[in-house]
Write an enzyme that holds these catalytic residues in place. Structure first.
Site, PDB file in Angstrom:
ATOM      1  N   HIS A 135      12.557  16.631  -6.857  1.00 44.75           N
ATOM      2  CA  HIS A 135      12.423  15.336  -6.225  1.00 44.75           C
ATOM      3  C   HIS A 135      11.807  14.178  -7.114  1.00 44.75           C
ATOM      4  O   HIS A 135      11.489  13.194  -6.813  1.00 44.75           O
ATOM      5  CB  HIS A 135      11.309  15.353  -4.977  1.00 44.75           C
ATOM      6  CG  HIS A 135      11.781  16.414  -3.867  1.00 44.75           C
ATOM      7  ND1 HIS A 135      10.748  17.014  -3.385  1.00 44.75           N
ATOM      8  CD2 HIS A 135      13.184  16.453  -3.647  1.00 44.75           C
ATOM      9  CE1 HIS A 135      11.631  17.652  -2.254  1.00 44.75           C
ATOM     10  NE2 HIS A 135      12.758  17.654  -2.468  1.00 44.75           N
ATOM     11  N   CYS A 146      19.955  -2.638 -13.182  1.00 43.19           N
ATOM     12  CA  CYS A 146      20.548  -2.023 -14.327  1.00 43.19           C
ATOM     13  C   CYS A 146      20.491  -0.524 -14.869  1.00 43.19           C
ATOM     14  O   CYS A 146      21.107   0.034 -16.034  1.00 43.19           O
ATOM     15  CB  CYS A 146      19.928  -3.011 -15.674  1.00 43.19           C
ATOM     16  SG  CYS A 146      18.216  -2.638 -15.726  1.00 43.19           S
TER      17      CYS A 146
END
Length: 301
Positions: A135, A146
């Site tokens: 996770h 970006c």
């Protein structure tokens, strides 16, 4: 996909009972090739609560979902205010005997790998190498515009500078690093953008409702295929992200062993469930194997 957590699962009456006998776990480890899958329960002795035990964080807290985070600037402010405060606790957390035992088993060549559902980095702090963070990890931040990654400690400094008077007292800290704060305590907390493009920053963790990257899942499945047995440590296996690996191992005839104080959703697939605290159980296993655990590790940076 990690879905919004619930407390709806209850153990069936015909699940095998837990035991205090750690011999099967020691036997599996002595044979080698053990793949560890760890959950929040292994970190409770480091002061980080789990989700589903009595008094666990789900009794008072619903983690942020991916959809809420993306869809609402207010939700992002609430998340970062709470996570910023919770990060201080995570930064002070130290590996406990359970983490040190896993690292010691790895050093002695007994493990084929470690998959953790946790985002606290304590396995690595204890000395485990090559840990698959199913996770993600709270110590990294990613820009959703970006794609730039940065260190969480850098963001923490920026948030401190943007919120110099932010010193609320939380009601508690949760396994996802989220502190329990009221809307009033969150107040006018200022969120900072990406320094490169001004985009939205997100911790490099898989939120509830967000898919685990397929490549990461396949890597974990390959680890299960290569393992001789599977050892689950401190996970209720309530969500599919961990349970699928237990099912995969059982379907291919690999022994599944579980160390968890409470019944789990994977008990029907296990040859044993040791119903002891992780630190005590794994210290006992290490003792049977003649493996020293070493001293307490240093706190995370």
């Amino acid at each position: 996909m990690r879905m919004r957590p619930t407390l709806s699962w209850t153990p069936a009456g015909d699940l095998p009972p837990g035991t205090t006998d750690v011999a099967p776990v020691a036997d599996a480890l002595s044979a080698g090739g053990v793949l560890v899958v760890s959950g929040a329960g292994i970190s409770t002795e480091s002061g980080i609560p789990d989700y589903r035990s009595e008094g666990g964080s789900l009794s008072r807290h619903t983690p942020m979902t991916y959809q809420d985070f993306l869809g609402s600037a207010r939700a992002r402010r609430r998340y970062w205010a709470r996570s910023h405060l919770g990060w201080r606790t995570f930064g002070r957390a130290r590996p406990n005997a359970g983490h040190r035992a896993v690292a010691a088993f790895e050093r002695h060549g007994l493990l084929s790998g470690v998959i953790t559902q946790n985002v606290d980095g304590l396995h690595q702090a204890a000395g485990s190498g090559g840990v698959v963070e199913l996770h993600g990890s709270l110590d990294r931040v990613v820009c959703l515009s970006c794609g730039r990654f940065s260190a969480r400690r850098e963001l923490a400094v920026r948030l401190e500078e943007a919120n110099p008077l932010f010193e609320p007292v939380p009601a508690g800290i949760n396994p996802d690093g989220d502190a329990d704060l009221t809307d009033e305590q969150v107040g006018g907390f200022r969120v900072v953008p990406c320094t490169v493009c001004g985009g939205i920053l997100k911790p490099d963790v898989v939120f509830f409702g967000e898919a685990v990257p397929p490549g990461r899942v396949e890597h974990c499945r390959e680890l299960v295929r290569e393992a001789a047995s599977l050892l689950v440590l401190g996970s209720s296996l309530t969500v599919m992200s961990g349970l699928r690996f237990v099912r995969q191992a059982a379907q291919t005839g690999k022994p599944v062993l579980i160390v968890n104080r409470d019944p789990t959703r994977g008990d029907q697939h296990a040859v044993t469930r040791v119903a002891l605290p992780l630190g005590a159980a794994l210290t006992a296993v290490a003792g049977r194997l003649g493996i020293p655990l070493g001293g307490e590790a240093a706190p995370q940076a």
